[in-house]
Design a protein around this motif. Structure first.
Motif, PDB file in Angstrom:
ATOM      1  N   GLN A  93      42.379  42.050  48.662  1.00  0.00           N
ATOM      2  CA  GLN A  93      42.167  41.738  47.253  1.00  0.00           C
ATOM      3  C   GLN A  93      41.729  42.980  46.474  1.00  0.00           C
ATOM      4  N   LEU A  94      40.844  43.763  47.062  1.00  0.00           N
ATOM      5  CA  LEU A  94      40.379  44.967  46.385  1.00  0.00           C
ATOM      6  C   LEU A  94      41.518  45.956  46.165  1.00  0.00           C
ATOM      7  N   SER A  95      42.479  45.987  47.097  1.00  0.00           N
ATOM      8  CA  SER A  95      43.618  46.894  46.937  1.00  0.00           C
ATOM      9  C   SER A  95      44.538  46.456  45.804  1.00  0.00           C
ATOM     10  N   LEU A  96      44.491  45.164  45.433  1.00  0.00           N
ATOM     11  CA  LEU A  96      45.338  44.647  44.358  1.00  0.00           C
ATOM     12  C   LEU A  96      44.625  44.600  43.013  1.00  0.00           C
ATOM     13  N   ALA A  97      43.323  44.658  43.029  1.00  0.00           N
ATOM     14  CA  ALA A  97      42.534  44.394  41.822  1.00  0.00           C
ATOM     15  C   ALA A  97      42.924  45.310  40.663  1.00  0.00           C
ATOM     16  N   GLU A  98      43.191  46.571  40.938  1.00  0.00           N
ATOM     17  CA  GLU A  98      43.468  47.496  39.839  1.00  0.00           C
ATOM     18  C   GLU A  98      44.806  47.200  39.162  1.00  0.00           C
ATOM     19  N   ASP A  99      45.718  46.509  39.882  1.00  0.00           N
ATOM     20  CA  ASP A  99      47.006  46.139  39.289  1.00  0.00           C
ATOM     21  C   ASP A  99      46.978  44.777  38.619  1.00  0.00           C
ATOM     22  N   ALA A 100      45.933  44.005  38.842  1.00  0.00           N
ATOM     23  CA  ALA A 100      45.878  42.635  38.336  1.00  0.00           C
ATOM     24  C   ALA A 100      45.499  42.609  36.852  1.00  0.00           C
ATOM     25  N   PRO A 101      46.175  41.769  36.063  1.00  0.00           N
ATOM     26  CA  PRO A 101      45.758  41.594  34.663  1.00  0.00           C
ATOM     27  C   PRO A 101      44.330  41.060  34.586  1.00  0.00           C
ATOM     28  N   GLU A 102      43.676  41.308  33.482  1.00  0.00           N
ATOM     29  CA  GLU A 102      42.286  40.910  33.320  1.00  0.00           C
ATOM     30  C   GLU A 102      42.104  39.410  33.522  1.00  0.00           C
ATOM     31  N   SER A 103      43.112  38.611  33.137  1.00  0.00           N
ATOM     32  CA  SER A 103      42.995  37.158  33.228  1.00  0.00           C
ATOM     33  C   SER A 103      42.968  36.662  34.671  1.00  0.00           C
ATOM     34  N   TYR A 104      43.346  37.513  35.638  1.00  0.00           N
ATOM     35  CA  TYR A 104      43.354  37.107  37.042  1.00  0.00           C
ATOM     36  C   TYR A 104      42.221  37.750  37.842  1.00  0.00           C
ATOM     37  N   ARG A 105      41.416  38.588  37.214  1.00  0.00           N
ATOM     38  CA  ARG A 105      40.379  39.311  37.941  1.00  0.00           C
ATOM     39  C   ARG A 105      39.376  38.365  38.603  1.00  0.00           C
ATOM     40  N   HIS A 106      39.092  37.219  37.964  1.00  0.00           N
ATOM     41  CA  HIS A 106      38.097  36.299  38.520  1.00  0.00           C
ATOM     42  C   HIS A 106      38.505  35.784  39.890  1.00  0.00           C
ATOM     43  N   TRP A 107      39.824  35.698  40.145  1.00  0.00           N
ATOM     44  CA  TRP A 107      40.307  35.193  41.435  1.00  0.00           C
ATOM     45  C   TRP A 107      39.906  36.129  42.573  1.00  0.00           C
ATOM     46  N   PHE A 108      39.854  37.419  42.283  1.00  0.00           N
ATOM     47  CA  PHE A 108      39.507  38.399  43.305  1.00  0.00           C
ATOM     48  C   PHE A 108      38.009  38.442  43.567  1.00  0.00           C
ATOM     49  N   GLU A 109      37.229  37.976  42.629  1.00  0.00           N
ATOM     50  CA  GLU A 109      35.783  38.096  42.735  1.00  0.00           C
ATOM     51  C   GLU A 109      35.118  36.870  43.346  1.00  0.00           C
ATOM     52  N   ARG A 110      35.758  35.692  43.276  1.00  0.00           N
ATOM     53  CA  ARG A 110      35.111  34.464  43.730  1.00  0.00           C
ATOM     54  C   ARG A 110      35.247  34.296  45.239  1.00  0.00           C
ATOM     55  N   GLU A 111      34.427  33.430  45.808  1.00  0.00           N
ATOM     56  CA  GLU A 111      34.546  33.095  47.219  1.00  0.00           C
ATOM     57  C   GLU A 111      35.691  32.098  47.417  1.00  0.00           C
ATOM     58  N   HIS A 112      36.292  32.129  48.612  1.00  0.00           N
ATOM     59  CA  HIS A 112      37.443  31.270  48.894  1.00  0.00           C
ATOM     60  C   HIS A 112      37.144  30.372  50.093  1.00  0.00           C
ATOM     61  N   ALA A 113      37.726  29.181  50.063  1.00  0.00           N
ATOM     62  CA  ALA A 113      37.507  28.226  51.151  1.00  0.00           C
ATOM     63  C   ALA A 113      38.196  28.661  52.436  1.00  0.00           C
ATOM     64  N   PHE A 114      39.262  29.475  52.303  1.00  0.00           N
ATOM     65  CA  PHE A 114      40.017  29.947  53.461  1.00  0.00           C
ATOM     66  C   PHE A 114      40.043  31.467  53.491  1.00  0.00           C
ATOM     67  N   GLU A 115      40.008  32.009  54.687  1.00  0.00           N
ATOM     68  CA  GLU A 115      40.228  33.436  54.913  1.00  0.00           C
ATOM     69  C   GLU A 115      41.677  33.618  55.351  1.00  0.00           C
ATOM     70  N   GLU A 116      42.415  34.456  54.635  1.00  0.00           N
ATOM     71  CA  GLU A 116      43.813  34.733  54.962  1.00  0.00           C
ATOM     72  C   GLU A 116      43.983  36.214  55.278  1.00  0.00           C
ATOM     73  N   ARG A 117      44.738  36.501  56.320  1.00  0.00           N
ATOM     74  CA  ARG A 117      45.050  37.886  56.682  1.00  0.00           C
ATOM     75  C   ARG A 117      46.556  37.993  56.899  1.00  0.00           C
ATOM     76  N   THR A 118      47.198  38.796  56.069  1.00  0.00           N
ATOM     77  CA  THR A 118      48.653  38.852  56.006  1.00  0.00           C
ATOM     78  C   THR A 118      49.191  40.012  56.831  1.00  0.00           C
ATOM     79  N   LEU A 119      50.259  39.726  57.593  1.00  0.00           N
ATOM     80  CA  LEU A 119      50.859  40.773  58.402  1.00  0.00           C
ATOM     81  C   LEU A 119      51.776  41.681  57.591  1.00  0.00           C
ATOM     82  N   ASN A 120      52.346  41.177  56.502  1.00  0.00           N
ATOM     83  CA  ASN A 120      53.159  42.009  55.626  1.00  0.00           C
ATOM     84  C   ASN A 120      52.667  41.835  54.198  1.00  0.00           C
ATOM     85  N   PRO A 121      51.536  42.482  53.854  1.00  0.00           N
ATOM     86  CA  PRO A 121      50.931  42.278  52.533  1.00  0.00           C
ATOM     87  C   PRO A 121      51.901  42.599  51.401  1.00  0.00           C
ATOM     88  N   ILE A 122      51.832  41.800  50.351  1.00  0.00           N
ATOM     89  CA  ILE A 122      52.703  41.950  49.187  1.00  0.00           C
ATOM     90  C   ILE A 122      51.832  42.173  47.961  1.00  0.00           C
TER      91      ILE A 122
END
Length: 228
Positions: A93-122
Motif C-alpha cells: 500500500q505504501l508503494s502505491l500511496a504516492e500514485d493514489a488520488p487524494e480521495s483514495y488515500r484513506h483506504w491506505f491508512e485504515r486497518e483491514h479485516a484481511f491481510e493480502e499478499r500478492t505474488l504479482n503486485p499491480i
C-alpha cells in the motif's frame, strides 16, 4: 449465508449461487428473508432474499450437506512463493500511496479485516496490459473461533476481493478510472473441504472472457498445505 445458516442444524454449506439485483443503501438495515425450501436426509436447501425499502436487492440459493465421506480427488495447487517471503499488504500500500488520488488515500491508512499478499503486485493507478491471472495469499487479520460456518461466511466475503480486477488486466484499465462503472452481477461458490480463513489461503484467479460489458472471473482457493 449467515442468515441461511441460522436455519440449519448440523450441516455446512457446500454451494451458493447469488444475484445482485439493485444497489444497496448503506444508511439503512437490510432485511434477510429465508425460505426453507427443503430439509432432506443429506441435503438442505434455502433461498435468501435481501430487502431494502420494500424491494429485493439480492437473492441467493444455498445448499447444505451433512458430513459424508466418499471418493476424493482435486486439482493440485500451483507452486508459488510462501506468503511469509512476500511484501506485507502495508508495504504494498505504501508503494502505491504516492500514485493514489487524494480521495483514495484513506483506504491506505485504515486497518483491514484481511491481510493480502500478492505474488504479482499491480499498480491500479498506472495499469499496464497483462495476462488475466492473479495469485494472492489472504487470511483474516485476527484469530477466529473454530466455528466453520463463520469461516465459510468470511471467505465468501473475501472471495469478492480482487476477483473482478482480473478481467481488467488484459485491457490496461483500472476500476479507479472515473469513466468505468463496476458492479457485481452474480457470484457462485463451492465449498469442498473444511478450512480456516485465519490461516493463509492462496486465491488463484483468471478471466476466460470479457464481452458485452461483462467480465467473467473465476478462482480456486487452496490451504497452505495444498488442499483445494
Amino acid at each position: 449465508l449467515v442468515a441461511a445458516g441460522r436455519t440449519v442444524d448440523d450441516r455446512h454449506a457446500h454451494s451458493l449461487h447469488a444475484y445482485f439485483l439493485r444497489p444497496g443503501d448503506p444508511t439503512v438495515p437490510i432485511l434477510y428473508e429465508v425460505d426453507r425450501i427443503r430439509d432432506g436426509k443429506s441435503f438442505t436447501t434455502r433461498r435468501v432474499v435481501a430487502v431494502q425499502h420494500g424491494r429485493a436487492i439480492f437473492n441467493m440459493s444455498v445448499s447444505f450437506q451433512i458430513d459424508e465421506p466418499g471418493l476424493e480427488h482435486q486439482s493440485p495447487m500451483p507452486e508459488v512463493t510462501d506468503p511469509e517471503a512476500l511484501p506485507t499488504q502495508r508495504e504494498h500500500q505504501l508503494s502505491l500511496a504516492e500514485d493514489a488520488p487524494e480521495s483514495y488515500r484513506h483506504w491506505f491508512e485504515r486497518e483491514h479485516a484481511f491481510e493480502e499478499r500478492t505474488l504479482n503486485p499491480i499498480n491500479w493507478f498506472r495499469p499496464e496490459k497483462q495476462a488475466p491471472h492473479q495469485r494472492i495469499w489472504l487470511k483474516t487479520s485476527e484469530t477466529l473461533s473454530d466455528d466453520q460456518p463463520l469461516h465459510q461466511a468470511l471467505l465468501a466475503y473475501a472471495s469478492d476481493m480482487s476477483l473482478l480486477d482480473t478481467s481488467a488486466m488484459p485491457h490496461g484499465v483500472s476500476f479507479f478510472d472515473p469513466e468505468i462503472q463496476i458492479a457485481s452481477l452474480d457470484h457462485a461458490m463451492w465449498f469442498h473441504r473444511p478450512f480456516r480463513v485465519d490461516d493463509w489461503l492462496l486465491y488463484v484467479t483468471d478471466s476466460p472472457s470479457t464481452s458485452n460489458s461483462r467480465g467473467f472471473n473465476r478462482g480456486t482457493i487452496y490451504a497452505q498445505d495444498g488442499r483445494l
